[in-house]
Write a protein that holds these residues in place. Structure first.
Motif, PDB file in Angstrom:
ATOM      1  N   ILE A  43       0.896  -0.941  -0.119  1.00 17.52           N
ATOM      2  CA  ILE A  43      -0.085   0.095  -0.061  1.00 17.52           C
ATOM      3  C   ILE A  43       0.730   1.092  -0.081  1.00 17.52           C
ATOM      4  CG2 ILE A  43      -1.640   1.329   1.639  1.00 17.52           C
ATOM      5  CD1 ILE A  43      -2.848  -1.419   2.187  1.00 17.52           C
ATOM      6  N   ILE A  44       1.785   1.204   0.668  1.00 21.38           N
ATOM      7  CA  ILE A  44       2.742   2.412   0.849  1.00 21.38           C
ATOM      8  C   ILE A  44       3.363   2.795  -0.431  1.00 21.38           C
ATOM      9  CG2 ILE A  44       5.035   3.323   1.944  1.00 21.38           C
ATOM     10  CD1 ILE A  44       3.808   1.803   4.467  1.00 21.38           C
ATOM     11  N   ALA A  45       4.004   1.457  -1.124  1.00 21.38           N
ATOM     12  CA  ALA A  45       4.689   1.478  -2.254  1.00 21.38           C
ATOM     13  C   ALA A  45       3.901   2.072  -3.623  1.00 21.38           C
ATOM     14  CB  ALA A  45       5.170   0.189  -2.664  1.00 21.38           C
ATOM     15  N   ALA A  46       2.371   1.693  -3.454  1.00 20.30           N
ATOM     16  CA  ALA A  46       1.476   1.948  -4.454  1.00 20.30           C
ATOM     17  C   ALA A  46       1.280   3.584  -4.368  1.00 20.30           C
ATOM     18  CB  ALA A  46       0.430   1.281  -4.346  1.00 20.30           C
ATOM     19  N   THR A  47       1.224   3.922  -3.154  1.00 19.93           N
ATOM     20  CA  THR A  47       0.853   5.400  -2.877  1.00 19.93           C
ATOM     21  C   THR A  47       1.973   6.540  -3.306  1.00 19.93           C
ATOM     22  OG1 THR A  47      -0.310   4.788  -0.826  1.00 19.93           O
ATOM     23  CG2 THR A  47       0.290   6.920  -1.121  1.00 19.93           C
ATOM     24  N   GLU A  48       3.241   5.730  -3.051  1.00 18.79           N
ATOM     25  CA  GLU A  48       4.231   6.692  -3.355  1.00 18.79           C
ATOM     26  C   GLU A  48       4.462   6.734  -4.918  1.00 18.79           C
ATOM     27  OE1 GLU A  48       7.702   5.553  -1.067  1.00 18.79           O
ATOM     28  OE2 GLU A  48       7.043   6.841   0.508  1.00 18.79           O
ATOM     29  N   ILE A  49       4.133   5.333  -5.503  1.00 17.93           N
ATOM     30  CA  ILE A  49       4.499   5.283  -6.947  1.00 17.93           C
ATOM     31  C   ILE A  49       3.379   6.266  -7.885  1.00 17.93           C
ATOM     32  CG2 ILE A  49       4.118   3.727  -8.868  1.00 17.93           C
ATOM     33  CD1 ILE A  49       5.465   1.485  -7.008  1.00 17.93           C
ATOM     34  N   ALA A  50       2.233   6.323  -7.051  1.00 17.56           N
ATOM     35  CA  ALA A  50       1.205   7.126  -7.774  1.00 17.56           C
ATOM     36  C   ALA A  50       1.443   8.339  -7.518  1.00 17.56           C
ATOM     37  CB  ALA A  50      -0.129   6.820  -7.173  1.00 17.56           C
ATOM     38  N   ARG A  51       2.179   8.812  -6.583  1.00 13.73           N
ATOM     39  CA  ARG A  51       2.289  10.133  -6.033  1.00 13.73           C
ATOM     40  C   ARG A  51       3.759  10.606  -6.950  1.00 13.73           C
ATOM     41  NH1 ARG A  51       3.016  10.678  -0.433  1.00 13.73           N
ATOM     42  NH2 ARG A  51       4.817   9.800  -0.579  1.00 13.73           N
ATOM     43  N   LEU A  52       4.529   9.726  -7.369  1.00 10.99           N
ATOM     44  CA  LEU A  52       5.657  10.025  -8.299  1.00 10.99           C
ATOM     45  C   LEU A  52       4.942  10.398  -9.568  1.00 10.99           C
ATOM     46  CD1 LEU A  52       8.420   7.614  -7.473  1.00 10.99           C
ATOM     47  CD2 LEU A  52       8.439  10.180  -7.255  1.00 10.99           C
ATOM     48  N   SER A  53       3.917   9.670 -10.091  1.00 16.39           N
ATOM     49  CA  SER A  53       3.419   9.539 -11.445  1.00 16.39           C
ATOM     50  C   SER A  53       2.647  11.061 -11.423  1.00 16.39           C
ATOM     51  CB  SER A  53       2.362   8.570 -11.608  1.00 16.39           C
ATOM     52  OG  SER A  53       3.073   7.278 -11.734  1.00 16.39           O
ATOM     53  N   GLU A  54       2.044  11.626 -10.422  1.00 13.18           N
ATOM     54  CA  GLU A  54       1.292  12.699 -10.512  1.00 13.18           C
ATOM     55  C   GLU A  54       2.365  13.920 -10.438  1.00 13.18           C
ATOM     56  OE1 GLU A  54      -1.160  12.929  -7.146  1.00 13.18           O
ATOM     57  OE2 GLU A  54      -2.149  11.039  -7.351  1.00 13.18           O
ATOM     58  N   ASP A  55       3.301  13.739  -9.814  1.00 11.26           N
ATOM     59  CA  ASP A  55       4.424  14.934  -9.932  1.00 11.26           C
ATOM     60  C   ASP A  55       5.176  15.013 -11.078  1.00 11.26           C
ATOM     61  OD1 ASP A  55       3.751  15.220  -7.148  1.00 11.26           O
ATOM     62  OD2 ASP A  55       5.944  14.148  -6.474  1.00 11.26           O
ATOM     63  N   ARG A  56       5.193  13.874 -11.965  1.00  9.56           N
ATOM     64  CA  ARG A  56       5.784  13.992 -13.249  1.00  9.56           C
ATOM     65  C   ARG A  56       4.858  14.500 -14.436  1.00  9.56           C
ATOM     66  NH1 ARG A  56       9.146   8.351 -12.923  1.00  9.56           N
ATOM     67  NH2 ARG A  56      10.855   9.212 -11.481  1.00  9.56           N
ATOM     68  N   ILE A  57       3.502  14.128 -14.071  1.00 17.13           N
ATOM     69  CA  ILE A  57       2.590  14.480 -15.495  1.00 17.13           C
ATOM     70  C   ILE A  57       1.699  15.703 -14.820  1.00 17.13           C
ATOM     71  CG2 ILE A  57       0.468  13.608 -16.342  1.00 17.13           C
ATOM     72  CD1 ILE A  57       1.384  10.788 -15.949  1.00 17.13           C
ATOM     73  N   GLY A  58       1.418  15.838 -13.828  1.00 15.25           N
ATOM     74  CA  GLY A  58       0.629  17.181 -13.208  1.00 15.25           C
ATOM     75  C   GLY A  58      -0.623  16.625 -13.031  1.00 15.25           C
ATOM     76  N   GLY A  59      -1.050  16.492 -11.888  1.00 17.01           N
ATOM     77  CA  GLY A  59      -2.485  15.872 -11.600  1.00 17.01           C
ATOM     78  C   GLY A  59      -2.324  14.495 -11.441  1.00 17.01           C
ATOM     79  N   GLN A  60      -3.509  13.937 -11.622  1.00 21.50           N
ATOM     80  CA  GLN A  60      -3.710  12.548 -11.411  1.00 21.50           C
ATOM     81  C   GLN A  60      -3.176  11.799 -12.470  1.00 21.50           C
ATOM     82  OE1 GLN A  60      -6.145  10.788  -8.934  1.00 21.50           O
ATOM     83  NE2 GLN A  60      -5.782   8.861  -9.918  1.00 21.50           N
TER      84      GLN A  60
END
Length: 71
Positions: free
Chosen positions: A34-51
């Motif tokens: 769960i922690i890994a998925a949350t951090e990976i999703a956050r990294l993706s959002e930061d790179r793309i901007g938004g969800q």
């Protein structure tokens, strides 16, 4: 997303732990996923901007757990 392999490995380890009498380890690996998925999703959002388009996939498909598994 190039970090999805981490979630696959954690899922495999959790399955192994569950199948080999290591329930506490399996629970910890579920939490770690769960922690890994949350951090990976956050990294993706930061790179793309938004969800990130596939953030939901990471959160729902790769965890291999339900909320009750981690309660």
């Amino acid at each position: 997303m190039h970090y999805e392999w981490i979630l696959d490995v954690l899922s495999d380890l959790k399955s192994f732990a569950q199948g080999n009498g290591l329930p506490e380890l399996a629970e910890q690996l579920g939490d770690t996923s769960i922690i890994a998925a949350t951090e990976i999703a956050r990294l993706s959002e930061d790179r793309i901007g938004g969800q990130a388009p596939d953030a939901g996939k990471v959160a729902a498909v790769r965890w291999g757990t339900t909320a009750s598994d981690n309660a």
